[in-house]
Motif scaffolding. Structure first.
Motif, PDB file in Angstrom:
ATOM      1  N   VAL A 171      38.012  36.437  49.668  1.00 53.54           N
ATOM      2  CA  VAL A 171      37.327  37.395  48.802  1.00 53.54           C
ATOM      3  C   VAL A 171      37.308  36.818  47.394  1.00 53.54           C
ATOM      4  O   VAL A 171      38.025  35.867  47.093  1.00 53.54           O
TER       5      VAL A 171
ATOM      6  N   ASP B  32      38.543  37.684  44.578  1.00 52.31           N
ATOM      7  CA  ASP B  32      39.816  37.647  43.851  1.00 52.31           C
ATOM      8  C   ASP B  32      40.674  36.446  44.231  1.00 52.31           C
ATOM      9  O   ASP B  32      41.522  36.019  43.459  1.00 52.31           O
TER      10      ASP B  32
ATOM     11  N   LYS C  81      45.113  41.165  50.343  1.00 52.87           N
ATOM     12  CA  LYS C  81      44.013  41.942  49.764  1.00 52.87           C
ATOM     13  C   LYS C  81      43.352  42.812  50.833  1.00 52.87           C
ATOM     14  O   LYS C  81      43.054  43.985  50.585  1.00 52.87           O
ATOM     15  N   MET C  82      43.125  42.264  52.023  1.00 50.64           N
ATOM     16  CA  MET C  82      42.503  43.039  53.103  1.00 50.64           C
ATOM     17  C   MET C  82      43.405  44.194  53.531  1.00 50.64           C
ATOM     18  O   MET C  82      42.932  45.323  53.716  1.00 50.64           O
TER      19      MET C  82
ATOM     20  N   GLN D 187      45.659  45.672  51.740  1.00 49.05           N
ATOM     21  CA  GLN D 187      45.670  46.625  50.639  1.00 49.05           C
ATOM     22  C   GLN D 187      44.397  47.481  50.639  1.00 49.05           C
ATOM     23  O   GLN D 187      44.465  48.700  50.476  1.00 49.05           O
ATOM     24  N   LEU D 188      43.243  46.857  50.831  1.00 49.85           N
ATOM     25  CA  LEU D 188      41.976  47.600  50.849  1.00 49.85           C
ATOM     26  C   LEU D 188      41.930  48.595  52.007  1.00 49.85           C
ATOM     27  O   LEU D 188      41.482  49.734  51.844  1.00 49.85           O
ATOM     28  N   ILE D 189      42.388  48.163  53.176  1.00 51.81           N
ATOM     29  CA  ILE D 189      42.391  49.066  54.341  1.00 51.81           C
ATOM     30  C   ILE D 189      43.338  50.234  54.090  1.00 51.81           C
ATOM     31  O   ILE D 189      43.002  51.392  54.372  1.00 51.81           O
TER      32      ILE D 189
ATOM     33  N   GLU E 182      44.226  51.492  51.200  1.00 50.75           N
ATOM     34  CA  GLU E 182      43.625  52.383  50.200  1.00 50.75           C
ATOM     35  C   GLU E 182      42.572  53.291  50.827  1.00 50.75           C
ATOM     36  O   GLU E 182      42.474  54.464  50.490  1.00 50.75           O
ATOM     37  N   LYS E 183      41.791  52.751  51.745  1.00 50.57           N
ATOM     38  CA  LYS E 183      40.746  53.558  52.380  1.00 50.57           C
ATOM     39  C   LYS E 183      41.337  54.598  53.330  1.00 50.57           C
ATOM     40  O   LYS E 183      40.765  55.671  53.507  1.00 50.57           O
TER      41      LYS E 183
ATOM     42  N   ASP F 195      32.083  49.741  53.353  1.00 49.23           N
ATOM     43  CA  ASP F 195      31.895  49.369  51.952  1.00 49.23           C
ATOM     44  C   ASP F 195      33.011  48.474  51.412  1.00 49.23           C
ATOM     45  O   ASP F 195      33.605  48.749  50.368  1.00 49.23           O
ATOM     46  N   PHE F 196      33.278  47.402  52.118  1.00 45.14           N
ATOM     47  CA  PHE F 196      34.256  46.425  51.638  1.00 45.14           C
ATOM     48  C   PHE F 196      33.562  45.443  50.709  1.00 45.14           C
ATOM     49  O   PHE F 196      32.356  45.225  50.796  1.00 45.14           O
ATOM     50  N   PRO F 197      34.313  44.797  49.820  1.00 47.30           N
ATOM     51  CA  PRO F 197      33.704  43.765  48.976  1.00 47.30           C
ATOM     52  C   PRO F 197      33.242  42.589  49.832  1.00 47.30           C
ATOM     53  O   PRO F 197      33.676  42.427  50.980  1.00 47.30           O
TER      54      PRO F 197
END
Length: 161
Positions: free
Chosen positions: A48, A50, A67-68, A70-72, A74-75, A131-133
């Protein structure tokens, strides 16, 4: 000087063996090259934005996985999974990154997962994991390739105040 042409003829006849080398066929070369490729590893892992600035391959891979996850997380934090299934603290999510930079998420349940409704959890995950980066796909020999990995995602229980 009379011996020079004779010497030249002997030299030319001897050197012919250097011109008659066996050239391997195209198929043999292809097979040899295919056997030498390690198909289990990629040259560059998915990434990604970052993590792009990190030069070290292992650190970039670690950054991407962190990062992945963390994103999952958060969602899924905004969802009711922890309320519906309080005994469910971690879900393993199979992430597939395709060569065209699209992703697919599949929850992985234990074989004896009758304690909770896997279809309902699956539908919640599919609804939330959008809606992932932009993710850059993995690279193998200069070509984008499909990669799959399993991320353990910790479901945080909401605190009640």
């Amino acid at each position: 000087m009379k011996q020079f042409p004779l010497f030249l003829v002997v030299l030319l006849l001897n050197s012919c063996q250097y011109f008659e080398k066996q050239v391997p066929s195209e198929k043999e070369l292809l097979q040899k090259e295919l056997k030498s490729i390690n198909w289990k590893e990629v040259d560059e892992f998915p990434s990604v934005a970052d993590c792009e600035k990190i030069a070290d391959k292992k650190l970039r891979q670690h950054c991407f996985f962190e990062k992945m996850a963390q994103l999952i997380q958060e969602k899924l934090d905004v969802d009711s999974l922890s309320i519906l299934y309080p005994e469910l603290d971690t879900i393993e999510v199979k992430v597939t990154v395709f060569p065209n930079a699209t992703m697919k998420f599949e929850p992985q349940f234990p074989k004896d997962s009758v304690a909770y409704d896997t279809i309902k959890i699956d539908s919640i995950l599919h609804a939330r994991l959008v809606d992932f980066p932009k993710v850059n796909p993995a690279i193998k020999r200069g070509v984008p390739v499909k990669t799959q990995f399993i991320l353990p995602v910790i479901i945080k229980e909401k605190s009640t105040k």
